[in-house]
Scaffold this active site. Structure first.
Site, PDB file in Angstrom:
ATOM      1  N   CYS A 106     -61.153 -27.949 -71.232  1.00 43.60           N
ATOM      2  CA  CYS A 106     -61.169 -27.537 -72.631  1.00 43.60           C
ATOM      3  C   CYS A 106     -62.418 -28.059 -73.345  1.00 43.60           C
ATOM      4  O   CYS A 106     -63.525 -27.632 -73.029  1.00 43.60           O
ATOM      5  CB  CYS A 106     -59.863 -27.959 -73.311  1.00 43.60           C
ATOM      6  SG  CYS A 106     -59.537 -27.105 -74.868  1.00 43.60           S
ATOM      7  N   HIS A 208     -55.291 -26.132 -69.837  1.00 44.05           N
ATOM      8  CA  HIS A 208     -54.948 -27.540 -69.619  1.00 44.05           C
ATOM      9  C   HIS A 208     -54.080 -27.716 -68.373  1.00 44.05           C
ATOM     10  O   HIS A 208     -52.854 -27.838 -68.486  1.00 44.05           O
ATOM     11  CB  HIS A 208     -54.235 -28.108 -70.859  1.00 44.05           C
ATOM     12  CG  HIS A 208     -55.161 -28.380 -71.997  1.00 44.05           C
ATOM     13  ND1 HIS A 208     -55.741 -29.618 -72.205  1.00 44.05           N
ATOM     14  CD2 HIS A 208     -55.660 -27.567 -72.951  1.00 44.05           C
ATOM     15  CE1 HIS A 208     -56.534 -29.572 -73.266  1.00 44.05           C
ATOM     16  NE2 HIS A 208     -56.505 -28.327 -73.732  1.00 44.05           N
ATOM     17  N   GLU A 210     -53.628 -30.269 -66.611  1.00 46.33           N
ATOM     18  CA  GLU A 210     -52.937 -31.575 -66.568  1.00 46.33           C
ATOM     19  C   GLU A 210     -51.547 -31.503 -67.178  1.00 46.33           C
ATOM     20  O   GLU A 210     -50.709 -32.361 -66.905  1.00 46.33           O
ATOM     21  CB  GLU A 210     -53.794 -32.645 -67.266  1.00 46.33           C
ATOM     22  CG  GLU A 210     -53.736 -32.656 -68.789  1.00 46.33           C
ATOM     23  CD  GLU A 210     -54.566 -31.547 -69.445  1.00 46.33           C
ATOM     24  OE1 GLU A 210     -55.208 -30.774 -68.722  1.00 46.33           O
ATOM     25  OE2 GLU A 210     -54.548 -31.474 -70.694  1.00 46.33           O
TER      26      GLU A 210
END
Ligand code: MN
Length: 230
Positions: A106, A208, A210
């Site tokens: 990002c 994202h 994660e």
């Protein structure tokens, strides 16, 4: 053990430094040791510090200051921290110079692009004609809300292994890709969602991963690539 540097963000007063645990957990899941880095790192120590790392994870966060890619801020850009940007840009450039693997997420991906000479859309709805929702409600961050099309033949396509939907928490995106980087995925409305380097160990994603690892473990491949880049 693979030592993976992770840059911490600072709060509005630069009195505290922090990084979301999900990034650190992702590194740990791949057998790596996360090493937290802050803008208090003396600039002259960066070469030695980066030399001791096996990779760099550049996390998401606030908007990059448009001044750093030669633009004045539009109204949609209300909060930036140039000192933080400058620290992470120096960190990224040192990692690139030393050939260290980089996974950038990002804001991190936007920073890597700026570090290498690219530019950003300050607001994708105002400047890039974005028509789908790229800023989903954050209550369920593992919810994949829009699709992406991977570019055939890229490393990113191989790592995605057929996964075609991602989450999305951004209002900015890459405009001009820096020299040496190539597009690896696009959203349906033409926003760059991933890039890589054909010659260097660099991967950037606008979503994202994660936050997806419990719901969609396949995204761990991106972190495995960072921690164990051959
Ligand atoms: Mn998106």
């Amino acid at each position: 053990m693979q030592y993976i540097g992770v840059s911490c963000a600072c709060d509005g007063t630069a009195d505290q430094y922090a990084v979301k645990r999900s990034y650190l957990d992702a590194v740990r899941r791949c057998g790596g040791c996360p090493v937290l880095l802050t803008q208090l790192t003396p600039p002259e120590s960066l070469p030695h510090l980066v030399a001791g790392l096996d990779g760099l994870l550049v996390p998401g966060g606030i908007d990059v200051s448009p001044l750093l890619y030669g633009q004045e801020p539009i109204q949609a850009v209300t909060f930036t921290q140039e000192a933080q940007d400058r620290f992470e840009l120096a960190l990224i450039r040192e990692a690139v110079a030393q050939g260290k693997p980089i996974l950038a997420v990002c804001r991190g991906a936007q920073l890597v692009n700026v570090a290498l000479g690219g530019t950003l859309y300050q607001d994708i709805h105002e400047q890039a004609g974005a028509t789908i929702c790229h800023r989903q409600d954050s209550r369920i961050p593992s919810e994949c809300t829009h699709t992406i099309s991977t570019v055939p033949g890229t490393l990113f396509e191989r790592l995605m292994n057929g996964q075609t939907a991602v989450n999305s928490f951004h209002h900015q995106a890459i405009r001009d890709l820096a020299p040496g980087l190539v597009a690896a995925a696009w959203s349906a409305d033409g926003i760059l969602e991933a890039f890589e380097s054909p010659t260097r160990p660099i991967l950037g994603v606008q979503f994202h991963p994660e936050l997806l690892l419990d719901a969609a473990p396949g995204f761990l491949a991106l972190f495995q690539q960072l921690v164990h880049w051959e």
